[in-house]
Scaffold this motif. Structure first.
Motif, mmCIF file in Angstrom:
data_model
loop_
_atom_site.group_PDB
_atom_site.id
_atom_site.type_symbol
_atom_site.label_atom_id
_atom_site.label_comp_id
_atom_site.label_asym_id
_atom_site.label_seq_id
_atom_site.Cartn_x
_atom_site.Cartn_y
_atom_site.Cartn_z
ATOM 1 N N GLY A 101 0.745 -1.207 -0.002
ATOM 2 C CA GLY A 101 0.140 -0.029 0.059
ATOM 3 C C GLY A 101 0.827 1.200 -0.031
ATOM 4 O O GLY A 101 0.232 2.307 -0.153
ATOM 5 N N LEU A 103 4.123 3.466 -1.588
ATOM 6 C CA LEU A 103 4.952 3.498 -2.596
ATOM 7 C C LEU A 103 6.306 4.370 -2.342
ATOM 8 O O LEU A 103 7.101 4.630 -3.292
ATOM 9 N N HIS A 104 6.460 4.906 -1.101
ATOM 10 C CA HIS A 104 7.501 5.805 -0.900
ATOM 11 C C HIS A 104 8.854 4.917 -0.694
ATOM 12 O O HIS A 104 8.661 3.950 0.155
ATOM 13 N N ASP A 105 9.779 5.284 -1.645
ATOM 14 C CA ASP A 105 11.052 4.382 -1.324
ATOM 15 C C ASP A 105 12.429 5.247 -0.934
ATOM 16 O O ASP A 105 13.457 4.586 -1.016
ATOM 17 N N GLY A 107 13.478 6.722 1.588
ATOM 18 C CA GLY A 107 14.106 6.409 2.876
ATOM 19 C C GLY A 107 14.530 5.059 2.831
ATOM 20 O O GLY A 107 15.506 4.446 2.918
ATOM 21 N N SER A 149 9.759 -0.922 5.653
ATOM 22 C CA SER A 149 9.726 0.488 5.719
ATOM 23 C C SER A 149 8.305 0.945 5.514
ATOM 24 O O SER A 149 7.591 0.505 4.665
ATOM 25 N N THR A 153 0.713 6.916 7.904
ATOM 26 C CA THR A 153 0.100 6.068 8.921
ATOM 27 C C THR A 153 -0.969 4.991 8.337
ATOM 28 O O THR A 153 -1.148 4.211 9.208
ATOM 29 N N ALA A 200 18.576 6.290 8.707
ATOM 30 C CA ALA A 200 19.600 5.190 7.743
ATOM 31 C C ALA A 200 20.781 5.034 8.589
ATOM 32 O O ALA A 200 21.333 3.964 8.486
HETATM 33 CO CO1 B1M Z 1 4.134 11.062 -0.026
HETATM 34 N N1 B1M Z 1 3.400 11.409 1.802
HETATM 35 N N2 B1M Z 1 2.325 10.501 -0.468
HETATM 36 N N3 B1M Z 1 4.737 10.956 -1.798
HETATM 37 N N4 B1M Z 1 5.602 12.039 0.718
HETATM 38 C C1 B1M Z 1 4.466 12.005 2.790
HETATM 39 C C2 B1M Z 1 5.042 10.726 3.531
HETATM 40 C C3 B1M Z 1 3.546 13.044 3.716
HETATM 41 C C4 B1M Z 1 4.025 12.940 5.059
HETATM 42 C C5 B1M Z 1 3.269 14.343 2.962
HETATM 43 C C6 B1M Z 1 2.431 15.382 4.047
HETATM 44 O O1 B1M Z 1 1.425 15.101 3.891
HETATM 45 N N5 B1M Z 1 3.040 16.334 4.761
HETATM 46 C C7 B1M Z 1 2.113 12.048 3.735
HETATM 47 C C8 B1M Z 1 2.181 11.058 4.732
HETATM 48 C C9 B1M Z 1 0.912 11.431 5.847
HETATM 49 C C10 B1M Z 1 0.857 10.366 6.954
HETATM 50 O O2 B1M Z 1 0.307 9.264 6.421
HETATM 51 N N6 B1M Z 1 1.063 10.706 8.026
HETATM 52 C C11 B1M Z 1 2.042 11.626 2.241
HETATM 53 C C12 B1M Z 1 1.073 11.315 1.512
HETATM 54 C C13 B1M Z 1 -0.308 11.607 2.148
HETATM 55 C C14 B1M Z 1 1.190 10.589 0.270
HETATM 56 C C15 B1M Z 1 -0.135 10.323 -0.697
HETATM 57 C C16 B1M Z 1 -1.194 9.753 0.060
HETATM 58 C C17 B1M Z 1 -0.483 11.550 -1.421
HETATM 59 C C18 B1M Z 1 -1.815 11.326 -2.315
HETATM 60 O O3 B1M Z 1 -1.693 10.813 -3.056
HETATM 61 N N7 B1M Z 1 -2.866 11.953 -1.772
HETATM 62 C C19 B1M Z 1 0.595 9.474 -1.767
HETATM 63 C C20 B1M Z 1 0.560 7.946 -1.192
HETATM 64 C C21 B1M Z 1 1.154 6.978 -2.358
HETATM 65 C C22 B1M Z 1 1.343 5.895 -1.606
HETATM 66 O O4 B1M Z 1 2.423 5.582 -1.138
HETATM 67 N N8 B1M Z 1 0.601 4.833 -1.694
HETATM 68 C C23 B1M Z 1 1.937 10.044 -1.602
HETATM 69 C C24 B1M Z 1 2.964 10.030 -2.832
HETATM 70 C C25 B1M Z 1 4.028 10.304 -2.849
HETATM 71 C C26 B1M Z 1 5.104 10.361 -4.080
HETATM 72 C C27 B1M Z 1 4.677 9.147 -4.801
HETATM 73 C C28 B1M Z 1 4.581 11.726 -4.653
HETATM 74 C C29 B1M Z 1 6.227 10.684 -3.423
HETATM 75 C C30 B1M Z 1 7.046 9.379 -3.237
HETATM 76 C C31 B1M Z 1 8.245 9.102 -4.165
HETATM 77 C C32 B1M Z 1 9.285 8.120 -3.783
HETATM 78 O O5 B1M Z 1 9.198 7.779 -2.754
HETATM 79 N N9 B1M Z 1 9.736 7.433 -4.885
HETATM 80 C C33 B1M Z 1 6.095 11.241 -2.083
HETATM 81 C C34 B1M Z 1 7.147 11.984 -1.207
HETATM 82 C C35 B1M Z 1 8.286 12.429 -2.066
HETATM 83 C C36 B1M Z 1 6.540 12.280 0.132
HETATM 84 C C37 B1M Z 1 7.674 13.304 1.176
HETATM 85 C C38 B1M Z 1 7.471 14.582 0.453
HETATM 86 C C39 B1M Z 1 9.045 12.986 1.212
HETATM 87 C C40 B1M Z 1 9.142 11.586 1.753
HETATM 88 C C41 B1M Z 1 10.882 11.097 1.589
HETATM 89 O O6 B1M Z 1 11.092 10.571 0.873
HETATM 90 N N10 B1M Z 1 11.483 11.662 2.931
HETATM 91 C C42 B1M Z 1 6.848 13.066 2.517
HETATM 92 C C43 B1M Z 1 6.808 14.630 3.141
HETATM 93 C C44 B1M Z 1 8.031 14.683 4.026
HETATM 94 O O7 B1M Z 1 8.431 13.592 4.530
HETATM 95 N N11 B1M Z 1 8.583 15.845 4.204
HETATM 96 C C45 B1M Z 1 5.543 12.468 1.917
HETATM 97 C C46 B1M Z 1 13.018 11.663 2.561
HETATM 98 C C47 B1M Z 1 13.412 10.366 3.291
HETATM 99 C C48 B1M Z 1 14.757 10.153 3.079
HETATM 100 O O8 B1M Z 1 12.743 9.967 4.560
HETATM 101 O O9 B1M Z 1 11.330 8.089 3.911
HETATM 102 O O10 B1M Z 1 11.189 9.570 6.328
HETATM 103 P P1 B1M Z 1 12.030 9.031 5.083
HETATM 104 O O11 B1M Z 1 12.950 7.870 5.317
HETATM 105 C C49 B1M Z 1 14.076 8.064 6.563
HETATM 106 C C50 B1M Z 1 13.420 7.652 8.050
HETATM 107 O O12 B1M Z 1 12.093 7.522 7.981
HETATM 108 C C51 B1M Z 1 14.205 6.347 7.787
HETATM 109 O O13 B1M Z 1 15.270 6.415 7.162
HETATM 110 C C52 B1M Z 1 15.249 7.168 6.242
HETATM 111 C C53 B1M Z 1 16.629 7.996 6.265
HETATM 112 O O14 B1M Z 1 16.763 8.717 7.351
HETATM 113 N N12 B1M Z 1 13.555 5.140 7.406
HETATM 114 C C54 B1M Z 1 13.723 3.633 7.938
HETATM 115 C C55 B1M Z 1 12.713 4.828 6.331
HETATM 116 N N13 B1M Z 1 12.652 3.546 6.074
HETATM 117 C C56 B1M Z 1 13.282 2.817 7.158
HETATM 118 C C57 B1M Z 1 13.518 1.409 7.467
HETATM 119 C C58 B1M Z 1 14.217 1.066 8.324
HETATM 120 C C59 B1M Z 1 14.892 2.038 9.076
HETATM 121 C C60 B1M Z 1 14.715 3.544 8.886
HETATM 122 O O15 B1M Z 1 14.606 -0.132 8.849
HETATM 123 C C61 B1M Z 1 14.123 -1.182 7.991
#
Ligand code: B1M
Length: 230
Positions: A101, A103-105, A107, A149, A153, A200
């Motif tokens: 469910g 698609l975020h990749d 991180g 990962s 929510t 990470a």
């Molecule tokens: Co989305 N998105 N997104 N998004 N997106 C968020 C996560 C969100 C917080 C934005 C917001 O509303 N402010 C929000 C989630 C809200 C919530 O649920 N609490 C959100 C939403 C709602 C959505 C959609 C539902 C939007 C929509 O369509 N209405 C949709 C869902 C699609 C789906 O997944 N089914 C969606 C889509 C997308 C894109 C496709 C456009 C794109 C993803 C592209 C991709 O990943 N290839 C995207 C993006 C880029 C984001 C934000 C802007 C950035 C995420 C990111 O890459 N961060 C994000 C808002 C934000 O964070 N500012 C958001 C950088 C990355 C390095 O950090 O992924 O946290 P992160 O990883 C960290 C740690 O979390 C940890 O280490 C990493 C590095 O330090 N970590 C692990 C991660 N995985 C780990 C595993 C581990 C250990 C640590 O062990 C195995």
């Protein structure tokens, strides 16, 4: 062209700075100058440890960590044939994926890159990975670590269901690490994961802790200084 004396500290700095071309050049120079693959690999791993530490301390951010990981990866490409020839293998294997469910990749990819930098072989299942796919991958690859990962929510229940499915499987001792923005230690504990990693950099520290690995090369055979085989 570099001289024949290669300072591996320079290789570390090139990786820390994310200077891909220099990292590759210094790796090739170190190989031709007869540095052992272990010494070169130790330098690369130490550089990525430093990058992970700086990231955890908020001294650098995602873009810097990405360029360092890419520099390490390209330098590793030069070293890999020598490591294979010398019988040096990764110290552990991990399967990783973003849960169903979701698609975020970005991180998840960072964690995978950092694990590779820490000498963990990573099988990346991609995004939107189901419980069945995780279970099949564990049975096929027999990993030491399973990384999940989640960024939404709304996909936390998927993470829970996948951990539950994995717990019904013979994991052969593999340990489950979870992470992602909405995940915390409390949630990780509540779903029965073995560990949570905040980012990470922490994912490397946590993985090494679970696996009982140090940063230094362990169990590698004694090797002659190698200038050949690249
Ligand atoms: Co989305 N998105 N997104 N998004 N997106 C968020 C996560 C969100 C917080 C934005 C917001 O509303 N402010 C929000 C989630 C809200 C919530 O649920 N609490 C959100 C939403 C709602 C959505 C959609 C539902 C939007 C929509 O369509 N209405 C949709 C869902 C699609 C789906 O997944 N089914 C969606 C889509 C997308 C894109 C496709 C456009 C794109 C993803 C592209 C991709 O990943 N290839 C995207 C993006 C880029 C984001 C934000 C802007 C950035 C995420 C990111 O890459 N961060 C994000 C808002 C934000 O964070 N500012 C958001 C950088 C990355 C390095 O950090 O992924 O946290 P992160 O990883 C960290 C740690 O979390 C940890 O280490 C990493 C590095 O330090 N970590 C692990 C991660 N995985 C780990 C595993 C581990 C250990 C640590 O062990 C195995």
């Amino acid at each position: 062209m570099l001289g024949c004396m290669v300072d591996l500290d320079d290789l570390m700095t090139a990786i820390e700075d994310g200077d891909r071309d220099l990292a590759v050049e210094l790796t090739l120079a170190a190989i031709s100058a007869g540095s052992t693959p272990e010494a070169i690999l130790d330098a690369m791993t130490a550089a990525m440890d430093e990058v992970g530490d700086r990231f955890q301390a908020n001294l650098i951010f995602v873009p810097e960590m990405l360029v360092s990981a890419r520099a390490m990866r390209e330098a590793m490409v030069q070293l890999e044939p020598i490591l294979v020839k010398a019988g040096i293998r990764p110290e552990a294997r991990a399967v990783i994926g973003t849960v169903r469910g979701d698609l975020h990749d970005i991180g998840k990819n960072l964690v995978a890159m950092m694990w590779r930098g820490a000498r963990i072989e990573v099988i990346d299942l991609g995004v939107n990975v189901t419980a069945e796919q995780f279970v099949a991958a564990v049975q096929a690859h027999k990993p030491d670590l399973i990384g999940l990962s989640a960024l939404l929510t709304t996909t936390l229940p998927s993470m829970r269901a996948i951990v539950e499915a994995l717990r019904r499987t013979d994991l052969g001792g593999a340990q489950i690490i979870v992470g992602g923005a909405p995940v915390n230690q409390e949630f990780a504990t509540s779903i029965g994961a073995d560990a949570f990693a905040q980012d990470a950099g922490a994912a490397v520290v946590v993985a090494r802790g679970l696996l009982g690995l140090s940063g230094a090369m362990s169990g590698a055979p004694d090797l002659p200084a190698s200038g050949a085989g690249a």
